[in-house]
Design an enzyme around this catalytic site. Structure first.
Site, PDB file in Angstrom:
ATOM      1  N   CYS A  22      13.632  10.215   6.888  1.00 31.97           N
ATOM      2  CA  CYS A  22      13.655   9.771   8.367  1.00 31.97           C
ATOM      3  C   CYS A  22      14.945   9.847   9.018  1.00 31.97           C
ATOM      4  O   CYS A  22      15.145  10.062  10.345  1.00 31.97           O
ATOM      5  CB  CYS A  22      13.120   8.250   8.344  1.00 31.97           C
ATOM      6  SG  CYS A  22      13.883   7.258   7.207  1.00 31.97           S
ATOM      7  N   GLU A  67       9.908   0.800  10.500  1.00 34.46           N
ATOM      8  CA  GLU A  67      11.016   1.701  10.446  1.00 34.46           C
ATOM      9  C   GLU A  67      10.363   3.147  10.485  1.00 34.46           C
ATOM     10  O   GLU A  67       9.524   3.486   9.737  1.00 34.46           O
ATOM     11  CB  GLU A  67      11.590   1.381   9.019  1.00 34.46           C
ATOM     12  CG  GLU A  67      13.105   2.252   8.818  1.00 34.46           C
ATOM     13  CD  GLU A  67      13.018   3.537   8.233  1.00 34.46           C
ATOM     14  OE1 GLU A  67      12.815   4.533   9.131  1.00 34.46           O
ATOM     15  OE2 GLU A  67      13.003   3.842   7.032  1.00 34.46           O
ATOM     16  N   LYS A  90       0.722  -1.046   0.059  1.00 33.80           N
ATOM     17  CA  LYS A  90       0.083   0.138   0.083  1.00 33.80           C
ATOM     18  C   LYS A  90       0.838   1.220   0.108  1.00 33.80           C
ATOM     19  O   LYS A  90       1.521   1.524   0.951  1.00 33.80           O
ATOM     20  CB  LYS A  90      -0.792   0.140   1.323  1.00 33.80           C
ATOM     21  CG  LYS A  90      -2.099   1.047   0.979  1.00 33.80           C
ATOM     22  CD  LYS A  90      -2.635   1.677   2.407  1.00 33.80           C
ATOM     23  CE  LYS A  90      -1.965   2.844   3.016  1.00 33.80           C
ATOM     24  NZ  LYS A  90      -1.958   4.090   1.917  1.00 33.80           N
ATOM     25  N   GLU A 138      10.529  15.522  15.045  1.00 31.48           N
ATOM     26  CA  GLU A 138      10.775  15.241  13.714  1.00 31.48           C
ATOM     27  C   GLU A 138      10.069  16.255  12.956  1.00 31.48           C
ATOM     28  O   GLU A 138       8.756  16.267  12.795  1.00 31.48           O
ATOM     29  CB  GLU A 138      10.615  13.808  13.274  1.00 31.48           C
ATOM     30  CG  GLU A 138      10.871  13.738  11.852  1.00 31.48           C
ATOM     31  CD  GLU A 138      10.631  12.082  11.683  1.00 31.48           C
ATOM     32  OE1 GLU A 138       9.518  11.662  11.603  1.00 31.48           O
ATOM     33  OE2 GLU A 138      11.530  11.448  11.049  1.00 31.48           O
TER      34      GLU A 138
END
Ligand code: NDP
Length: 503
Positions: free
Chosen positions: A313, A279, A205, A410
């Protein structure tokens, strides 16, 4: 009131390498051609090697974040579609793919890799149009690395018993793979290549904003004549991802994305037979010691945080500079920042492209506003942003303290927080002071210091005198809230195999 906003368009004042001084010349536009690209007006779900509309039929728009133009409409899968996709994958796993000798599976993977290379220009342009990343990055990084993953895992497909001696490795079954929008094709390759090499079948997906290279890949799957049901691709919102995760016939879940969704997935599979790899986010420390080659470090810092607009990331979003070199390094960094060309992602000279979505742009702006409000000092080069599309100036903050949101959360944008340290111990303590632990960087001339720092840092990947280097042979993954499990290399195979003990 918002403290940051899209600046007014004004005549080019950017310096292209000459600080804020006069600009005697300007780069000519160098747009990549889109003539050879064919994007369908509508894409159905890819199940059993067929494209078909969702049932009931529903679609949603996919746009180009650099122009806000609609590129296509894609199917919005329903729960019934999830069931169909999982059944197709189950059938293909049980009757064909897991029974096929590894050497035969390898031939399919090699074929996919070669077709991706042949169609690399097409992949690069579609990736850039859909994600907003600069063409030079999709052309030179994303697409070649994606093909390299298929080559690499093709090599392992018939050697699994050597990867796990005396352990009788077998496939897990059906893998549900959910990927984000920052590296749409590369994340697809990270997920699909090892899964297929180990005899699993997959339902992928993609993120709702970036499904187009996945559907282009579906075409490659057909061109490579993979048996139907081995690779299935469905699009739809996060809840469809969760339907996949919860499906009882799914044996493995692989997710890359936000820590918040990663936690939901971990909860959903707890107590089931499913294997999981997560992750998740990061807030990497990039640490520069006073003996580091500063010019080289500047390039690493720039690459670390402004590559892919900082939507990475493992981006080096926290820069720690040893106090004695803080001033010269900051001067050089500001100068280099002023040379970055921001704009049309399809232009081959562009360094920083478009942010992937209006939502992500708003998140970046909100966090940058918080940095100003909390007392950090902002620096942005005086570059011109396009009138349309989702763009954000490369930004750096000084005067950042450990407790500021911009040092903790983040941002996933082109925003660097600069902090200082005096001793290696202080650098380690500050670097590890985050809920994340995905990556880090160390810049120093001393090999012994590199080893000491690497062992002290709680990060899955630590780069020394470089940053953001990726290779299919090298495992990647995090500590703490950055997730668990490893992708890439030999470790990436372990995530897709069942080891039944001594032979
Ligand atoms: P998400 O984690 O929401 O999205 C990643 C993928 O998960 C997408 O395919 C998404 O689908 C899907 N998804 C969303 N909700 C669920 C759910 N409940 N169950 C299963 N799958 C789900 O990230 P966002 O796009 O919302 O980005 C938010 C923040 O996350 C970013 O600002 C960034 O900080 C971080 N992020 C980190 C990434 C990384 O590589 N570590 C990648 C992307 C984001 P859909 O697109 O349809 O929502």
């Amino acid at each position: 009131m918002a403290l940051t906003r899209k600046p007014e368009a004004k005549p080019a004042a950017a310096s292209w390498g000459m600080g804020a001084r006069d600009v005697p010349w300007e780069y000519a536009a160098a747009p990549e051609s889109t003539d050879h690209i064919r994007i369908e007006r509508e894409y159905g779900l890819f199940i059993d090697n067929q494209f078909a509309p969702a049932r009931p039929k529903a679609t949603f728009e996919v746009i180009n974040p650099a122009t806000e133009e609609v590129l296509s409409r894609v199917a919005r899968a329903s729960k019934a579609d999830v069931n169909r996709a999982v059944s197709a994958a189950r059938r293909a796993h049980d009757t064909v793919w897991s029974r096929m000798p590894g050497s035969e599976r390898a031939k399919y993977l090699y074929r996919i890799a070669r077709i991706m290379q042949e169609r690399s220009r097409e992949f690069a342009v579609v990736e850039t149009m859909n994600s907003g990343k600069p063409i030079k990055e999709s052309r030179d990084v994303d697409v070649p690395l994606a093909a390299a993953h298929f080559f690499y895992y093709a090599g392992w497909a018939d050697k699994l018993e050597y990867a796990f001696p005396n352990r009788r490795p077998t496939s897990l079954g059906v893998a549900a793979q959910i990927i984000p929008w920052n590296f749409p094709l590369l994340m697809l390759a990270w997920k699909i290549a090892p899964a297929l090499a180990c005899g699993n079948t997959v339902i992928l997906k993609p993120a709702s904003t970036t499904p187009l290279t996945a559907y282009l890949f579906a075409d490659v799957v057909r061109q490579a004549e993979l048996p139907p049901g081995v690779v299935n691709i469905i699009t739809g919102p996060g809840e469809i991802g969760m339907e996949l995760v919860r499906h009882p016939q799914v044996d493995k879940v692989a997710f890359t994305g936000s820590t918040a969704v990663g936690k939901l997935i971990a909860r959903a599979v707890a107590g089931t037979h499913k294997k999981v790899t997560l992750e998740l986010g990061g807030k990497a420390a990039n640490i520069v010691f006073d003996d580091a080659p500063l010019d080289q470090a500047i390039e690493g810092i720039i690459n670390g945080i402004y590559f892919n607009q900082g939507e990475v990331c493992c981006a080096g979003s926290r820069l720690f500079v040893q106090e004695s070199v803080y001033e010269p390094l900051l001067d050089k960094l500001k100068d280099r920042l002023s040379t970055l060309r921001v704009g049309d992602p399809l232009d081959k000279n562009t360094d920083v492209g478009a942010i992937n979505s209006a939502g992500q742009l708003a998140k970046i702006a909100e966090l940058v506003d918080s940095g100003i409000a909390e007392g950090a000092e902002i620096f942005q080069p005086d570059c011109v942003l396009p009138d349309k599309g989702f763009f954000f100036r490369p930004t750096l903050f000084t005067g950042v303290s450990q407790s500021h949101r911009i040092a903790q959360e983040e941002i996933f944008g082109p925003v660097l927080s600069v902090l200082t340290f005096r001793t290696p111990e202080e650098a380690v303590e500050k670097a590890n002071n985050t809920p994340y632990g995905l990556s880090a960087g160390v810049w120093t001339e001393k090999g012994s210091r590199i080893f000491k720092m690497v062992s002290a840092m709680k990060a899955g990947v630590v780069w020394a005198n470089t940053f953001n280097r990726f290779d299919p042979t090298s495992p990647f993954g995090g500590y703490k809230e950055s997730g668990y499990g490893r992708e890439g290399g030999l470790h990436g195979l372990a995530a897709y195999t069942r080891l039944d003990g001594a032979a």
